[in-house]
Design a protein around this motif. Structure first.
Motif, PDB file in Angstrom:
ATOM      1  N   VAL A 280       0.868  -1.173   0.000  1.00  0.00           N
ATOM      2  CA  VAL A 280       0.000   0.000   0.000  1.00  0.00           C
ATOM      3  C   VAL A 280       0.905   1.223   0.000  1.00  0.00           C
ATOM      4  N   ALA A 281       0.481   2.271  -0.690  1.00  0.00           N
ATOM      5  CA  ALA A 281       1.365   3.391  -0.979  1.00  0.00           C
ATOM      6  C   ALA A 281       1.935   4.052   0.271  1.00  0.00           C
ATOM      7  N   ILE A 282       1.140   4.168   1.343  1.00  0.00           N
ATOM      8  CA  ILE A 282       1.636   4.837   2.551  1.00  0.00           C
ATOM      9  C   ILE A 282       2.811   4.074   3.166  1.00  0.00           C
ATOM     10  N   ASN A 283       2.913   2.773   2.883  1.00  0.00           N
ATOM     11  CA  ASN A 283       4.022   2.001   3.441  1.00  0.00           C
ATOM     12  C   ASN A 283       5.355   2.287   2.756  1.00  0.00           C
ATOM     13  N   ILE A 284       5.317   3.007   1.634  1.00  0.00           N
ATOM     14  CA  ILE A 284       6.584   3.473   1.059  1.00  0.00           C
ATOM     15  C   ILE A 284       7.254   4.393   2.073  1.00  0.00           C
ATOM     16  N   GLU A 285       6.496   5.376   2.571  1.00  0.00           N
ATOM     17  CA  GLU A 285       7.052   6.324   3.535  1.00  0.00           C
ATOM     18  C   GLU A 285       7.357   5.659   4.871  1.00  0.00           C
ATOM     19  N   ASN A 286       6.437   4.831   5.353  1.00  0.00           N
ATOM     20  CA  ASN A 286       6.697   4.106   6.599  1.00  0.00           C
ATOM     21  C   ASN A 286       7.964   3.265   6.489  1.00  0.00           C
ATOM     22  N   GLY A 287       8.109   2.620   5.329  1.00  0.00           N
ATOM     23  CA  GLY A 287       9.278   1.771   5.105  1.00  0.00           C
ATOM     24  C   GLY A 287      10.576   2.566   5.035  1.00  0.00           C
ATOM     25  N   ILE A 288      10.526   3.740   4.423  1.00  0.00           N
ATOM     26  CA  ILE A 288      11.721   4.593   4.334  1.00  0.00           C
ATOM     27  C   ILE A 288      12.201   4.973   5.732  1.00  0.00           C
ATOM     28  N   ALA A 289      11.267   5.390   6.590  1.00  0.00           N
ATOM     29  CA  ALA A 289      11.637   5.764   7.960  1.00  0.00           C
ATOM     30  C   ALA A 289      12.228   4.575   8.716  1.00  0.00           C
ATOM     31  N   ALA A 290      11.619   3.411   8.562  1.00  0.00           N
ATOM     32  CA  ALA A 290      12.107   2.214   9.247  1.00  0.00           C
ATOM     33  C   ALA A 290      13.486   1.808   8.730  1.00  0.00           C
ATOM     34  N   MET A 291      13.677   1.881   7.423  1.00  0.00           N
ATOM     35  CA  MET A 291      14.983   1.532   6.856  1.00  0.00           C
ATOM     36  C   MET A 291      16.066   2.489   7.335  1.00  0.00           C
ATOM     37  N   ALA A 292      15.703   3.762   7.508  1.00  0.00           N
ATOM     38  CA  ALA A 292      16.669   4.735   8.021  1.00  0.00           C
ATOM     39  C   ALA A 292      17.126   4.349   9.427  1.00  0.00           C
ATOM     40  N   LEU A 293      16.175   4.005  10.305  1.00  0.00           N
ATOM     41  CA  LEU A 293      16.541   3.556  11.652  1.00  0.00           C
ATOM     42  C   LEU A 293      17.390   2.288  11.596  1.00  0.00           C
ATOM     43  N   ALA A 294      17.025   1.370  10.710  1.00  0.00           N
ATOM     44  CA  ALA A 294      17.773   0.113  10.601  1.00  0.00           C
ATOM     45  C   ALA A 294      19.205   0.354  10.118  1.00  0.00           C
ATOM     46  N   GLN A 295      19.359   1.226   9.102  1.00  0.00           N
ATOM     47  CA  GLN A 295      20.714   1.543   8.619  1.00  0.00           C
ATOM     48  C   GLN A 295      21.564   2.172   9.723  1.00  0.00           C
ATOM     49  N   LEU A 296      20.971   3.118  10.462  1.00  0.00           N
ATOM     50  CA  LEU A 296      21.703   3.768  11.550  1.00  0.00           C
ATOM     51  C   LEU A 296      22.126   2.760  12.615  1.00  0.00           C
ATOM     52  N   SER A 297      21.405   1.649  12.702  1.00  0.00           N
ATOM     53  CA  SER A 297      21.683   0.621  13.712  1.00  0.00           C
ATOM     54  C   SER A 297      22.640  -0.456  13.207  1.00  0.00           C
ATOM     55  N   GLY A 298      23.012  -0.397  11.921  1.00  0.00           N
ATOM     56  CA  GLY A 298      23.989  -1.337  11.387  1.00  0.00           C
ATOM     57  C   GLY A 298      23.443  -2.500  10.600  1.00  0.00           C
ATOM     58  N   VAL A 299      22.145  -2.487  10.265  1.00  0.00           N
ATOM     59  CA  VAL A 299      21.573  -3.551   9.432  1.00  0.00           C
ATOM     60  C   VAL A 299      22.090  -3.393   8.001  1.00  0.00           C
ATOM     61  N   THR A 300      22.453  -4.505   7.363  1.00  0.00           N
ATOM     62  CA  THR A 300      23.087  -4.439   6.038  1.00  0.00           C
ATOM     63  C   THR A 300      22.048  -4.265   4.924  1.00  0.00           C
ATOM     64  N   PRO A 301      22.472  -3.769   3.756  1.00  0.00           N
ATOM     65  CA  PRO A 301      21.542  -3.603   2.630  1.00  0.00           C
ATOM     66  C   PRO A 301      20.817  -4.895   2.246  1.00  0.00           C
ATOM     67  N   ASP A 302      21.530  -6.011   2.194  1.00  0.00           N
ATOM     68  CA  ASP A 302      20.893  -7.280   1.826  1.00  0.00           C
ATOM     69  C   ASP A 302      19.857  -7.705   2.871  1.00  0.00           C
TER      70      ASP A 302
END
Length: 458
Positions: A280-302
């Motif tokens: 669903v389209a709103i989860n694009i934005e929700n997902g971006i925010a979550a991925m940002a937190l995950a990247q800052l925490s050290g989760v890898t791209p894969d």
């Protein structure tokens, strides 16, 4: 009170989604857990199966003996519990340590690295995606969620190795002021809970104060364009995000055949061809925010890419109950005008040629009084609206405030029906349903299985 010295934890309002997660946490630590709630529910029944002692009558004689020692028992309550509650008054009069749910969460954020998601709407889905990203990675996490994750069937995730704690930061009653985030997302600051705050200015001030609680060395990831005046400590990095712009955003968005793909753009490293597990389209934005937190925490791209595709959503958040070529039925917790607007627009993007019908159960008399015109504007994006009575929750009726206010302000020409919730099935049986959405934070979800049966028989 030192958690290690605790033997027992007693919850007043134990069946709430946030309270039950903390109850499960203390059960996992081997503590005696018990409590009161007004009505039985699936959550309370599961807690009893997991070892909690729960009763449903406000009566101090029903408090088990395990919770009678003030020196080793912690009492936890929600802001929705009135000061006149007999059991709460008993514990106050007998020297027990009493804390709000948010105080307990604050204690937990200070024991690790809190990844907190705040905002008027979007916080449950965003925090649950964040928890899934970390849980599926080599980082791991503990998580106290405001909804039941469909991947795990629970609102609590535990990890013995990880010091990251994912928490939904609730602004109701200024609860999020007890937290000490390491990093935080703020998804939205659209005015809400004016029965608590009084004015939009006071509401916005509470978010400003919340940003001052982020620990030095941490980060704030704020949705671009929201009303917010951050008060960041020295050493806290400010990022922005949104679907189309900001430090974190999406490019090359592809929506079709019930699927959504996009490329994730980030100062920490781009990731191509992200697939949304819940398209669903709103989860694009929700997902971006979550991925940002995950990247800052050290989760890898894969790890991020795999977990985004495997995310299955949250119960009552864009929760597809039926999804066939003939009929679609979605249950959603949306109870704020902007949440409803985003939900409808997301469904429009997925089902452009279908008739959209929604059943909306307004939540709270005060919220209906304050936002009835905004509710009408959002609901007018539908083809057909069915309105039920207001779900009062903790409130007494307000003279002149009813669903009729929303009904009368819907755009001219829209198909609309006003009914009691007990009449929902009869009303739906008379309708030509293609895509149905049930909206609201009350007890409308109790009709979901019957609605499914009805639609499957049509």
């Amino acid at each position: 009170m030192d958690v290690n010295q605790l033997k027992s934890v007693y919850f007043i309002g134990v069946g709430g989604i946030g309270m039950s997660a903390i109850a499960r946490y203390f059960l996992s630590k081997g503590k005696h857990v018990g409590g009161y709630d007004r009505t039985p529910s699936e959550l309370t029944e599961k807690l009893i199966e997991e070892g909690a002692l729960i009763h449903y009558k406000e009566d101090i004689s029903l408090i088990p003996v395990e919770f009678q020692d003030a020196s080793s028992t912690l009492i936890v309550y929600t802001p929705a519990i009135p000061d006149t509650h007999q059991e709460l008054a008993y514990f106050r009069n007998h020297g027990f340590t009493i804390q709000k749910r948010a105080q307990v969460l604050g204690m937990l954020t200070r024991s690790g690295k809190g990844l907190c998601v705040a905002g008027t709407h979007g916080k449950t889905t965003t925090s649950t995606i964040t928890a899934h990203l970390l849980h599926q990675s080599h980082i791991g996490c503990n998580a106290f969620l405001g909804g039941i994750s469909k991947n795990y069937g629970t609102n609590l995730l535990l990890s013995k190795e990880s010091d990251f704690i994912v928490i939904e930061a609730d602004e109701f009653d200024r609860s999020f002021h007890w937290l000490s985030p390491f990093a935080s997302v703020i998804t939205a600051t659209d005015a809400d809970h004016l029965d608590i705050y009084g004015t939009e200015e006071a509401y916005l001030d509470s978010f400003s104060h919340y940003t001052s609680l982020i620990q030095p060395g941490g980060a704030l990831i704020a949705r671009k364009g929201i009303k917010l005046k951050p008060q960041l400590q020295e050493g806290v990095t400010l990022y922005t995000y949104s679907q189309e712009e900001g430090d974190f955003h999406a490019e090359n968005i592809r929506i079709g055949n019930g699927e959504i793909y996009f490329d994730y753009v980030s100062p920490l490293g781009n990731i191509q061809d992200i697939q949304l597990g819940v398209p669903v389209a709103i989860n694009i934005e929700n997902g971006i925010a979550a991925m940002a937190l995950a990247q800052l925490s050290g989760v890898t791209p894969d790890e991020i890419k795999a977990a985004m595709a495997s995310f299955r959503g949250v119960e009552r958040r864009f929760d597809f109950k039926i999804k066939t070529d003939k009929k679609v039925y979605l249950s959603d917790y949306a109870h704020h005008p902007e949440e409803i607007r985003q939900c409808i627009l997301s469904m429009r993007a997925l089902y452009q040629d279908k008739k959209l019908t929604a059943v909306f159960q307004p939540h709270l008399y005060t919220r209906t009084r304050d936002f009835y015109k905004d509710f009408a504007d959002s609901l007018s994006l539908l083809d057909e609206v069915i309105l039920t009575d207001i779900y009062p929750a903790r409130e007494l009726p307000i003279e002149g405030v009813s669903s009729q206010l929303i009904y009368d302000n819907l755009r001219p020409g829209i198909m609309k029906t006003l009914c009691k919730k007990e009449e929902i099935l009869d009303v739906l049986n008379q309708k030509d349903i293609e895509v149905l959405i049930t909206l609201g934070a009350g007890d409308i979800e109790n009709y979901a299985s019957q609605i499914c049966n009805l639609l499957n028989q049509q």
